[in-house]
Motif scaffolding. Sequence first.
Motif, PDB file in Angstrom:
ATOM      1  N   PHE A 299       0.829  -1.202   0.000  1.00 28.21           N
ATOM      2  CA  PHE A 299       0.000   0.000   0.000  1.00 28.21           C
ATOM      3  C   PHE A 299       0.867   1.258   0.000  1.00 28.21           C
ATOM      4  CE2 PHE A 299      -2.619   3.325   1.923  1.00 28.21           C
ATOM      5  CZ  PHE A 299      -3.697   3.289   1.051  1.00 28.21           C
ATOM      6  N   THR A 300       1.946   1.243   0.770  1.00 32.00           N
ATOM      7  CA  THR A 300       2.873   2.383   0.777  1.00 32.00           C
ATOM      8  C   THR A 300       3.478   2.587  -0.602  1.00 32.00           C
ATOM      9  OG1 THR A 300       3.378   2.018   3.109  1.00 32.00           O
ATOM     10  CG2 THR A 300       4.961   3.303   1.845  1.00 32.00           C
ATOM     11  N   ASN A 301       3.891   1.504  -1.250  1.00 33.91           N
ATOM     12  CA  ASN A 301       4.437   1.607  -2.604  1.00 33.91           C
ATOM     13  C   ASN A 301       3.400   2.166  -3.573  1.00 33.91           C
ATOM     14  OD1 ASN A 301       6.862   0.577  -1.741  1.00 33.91           O
ATOM     15  ND2 ASN A 301       6.440  -1.496  -2.430  1.00 33.91           N
ATOM     16  N   LEU A 302       2.144   1.776  -3.386  1.00 37.10           N
ATOM     17  CA  LEU A 302       1.080   2.282  -4.254  1.00 37.10           C
ATOM     18  C   LEU A 302       0.898   3.780  -4.073  1.00 37.10           C
ATOM     19  CD1 LEU A 302      -1.179   1.467  -6.267  1.00 37.10           C
ATOM     20  CD2 LEU A 302      -2.687   1.295  -4.292  1.00 37.10           C
ATOM     21  N   VAL A 303       0.899   4.246  -2.833  1.00 36.51           N
ATOM     22  CA  VAL A 303       0.735   5.681  -2.565  1.00 36.51           C
ATOM     23  C   VAL A 303       1.911   6.467  -3.146  1.00 36.51           C
ATOM     24  CG1 VAL A 303       0.655   7.403  -0.717  1.00 36.51           C
ATOM     25  CG2 VAL A 303      -0.740   5.340  -0.557  1.00 36.51           C
TER      26      VAL A 303
ATOM     27  N   LEU B 257       2.447  -1.448 -11.518  1.00 33.81           N
ATOM     28  CA  LEU B 257       3.192  -2.507 -10.845  1.00 33.81           C
ATOM     29  C   LEU B 257       2.864  -2.526  -9.352  1.00 33.81           C
ATOM     30  CD1 LEU B 257       5.352  -4.736 -11.008  1.00 33.81           C
ATOM     31  CD2 LEU B 257       7.055  -2.947 -10.590  1.00 33.81           C
ATOM     32  N   ALA B 258       2.815  -1.356  -8.732  1.00 39.04           N
ATOM     33  CA  ALA B 258       2.469  -1.279  -7.306  1.00 39.04           C
ATOM     34  C   ALA B 258       1.038  -1.762  -7.084  1.00 39.04           C
ATOM     35  CB  ALA B 258       2.647   0.151  -6.801  1.00 39.04           C
ATOM     36  N   TYR B 259       0.151  -1.451  -8.008  1.00 37.82           N
ATOM     37  CA  TYR B 259      -1.228  -1.917  -7.892  1.00 37.82           C
ATOM     38  C   TYR B 259      -1.283  -3.444  -7.967  1.00 37.82           C
ATOM     39  CZ  TYR B 259      -6.261  -2.072  -8.577  1.00 37.82           C
ATOM     40  OH  TYR B 259      -7.591  -2.325  -8.441  1.00 37.82           O
TER      41      TYR B 259
END
Length: 190
Positions: free
Chosen positions: A90-94, A154-156
């Motif tokens: 989730f942090t990577n997505l944000v 990719l993060a998603y």
Amino acid sequence: QIRAFGYQARALEAGLNPNLAVGVNYFYNFDAINRQPPDRATFTATLNIPVFDSGRTRAQVRSARQDVVQARINLEQQRLTVSQDVRGAFTNLVIARARYDNAVRQDALAEEVFRLARIRQEAATGTYVEVIDAQTQLVLARNNVASARFDYLLAYAQIQRAVGRDDFAAGPTTAPATSPTAPPLPGGSR
């Protein structure tokens, strides 16, 4: 696994308990000789009380209980690992979303600089080199948008994997998911 180890510990503990076996046998003799009764019944009762087994059963029970404790620890470690994976994803997505938004703003700025450089060159107040530099910056900005979009997707995908669902609905800090395969991003696909 925790339940299985618990059952095993209880079964081993039963080896320390006394047990009682009861049996009834009935015999009928068709050729009774010497005035023996033609039928007879026997009743048996056996009581086993474990007195000494060199501590073997108690050691097995302790070992089985330790297996239960270790299985609980392993379960908690797995829960923490999954929680950490979800939070990290989730942090990577944000972060990827913020990088994408920044890249889109940089692209808009580079586009405006390129437009102004062309106007200045057409008005004979700017040079052709300024136009080429602005166009180079615009191309770099568009490449950054494409790279940031890839990082976001990719993060998603990583957060979908972490939560174990393809139809993960992103939170309020990210783009809402309208399809299960890819989240929409503002600005279209560049």
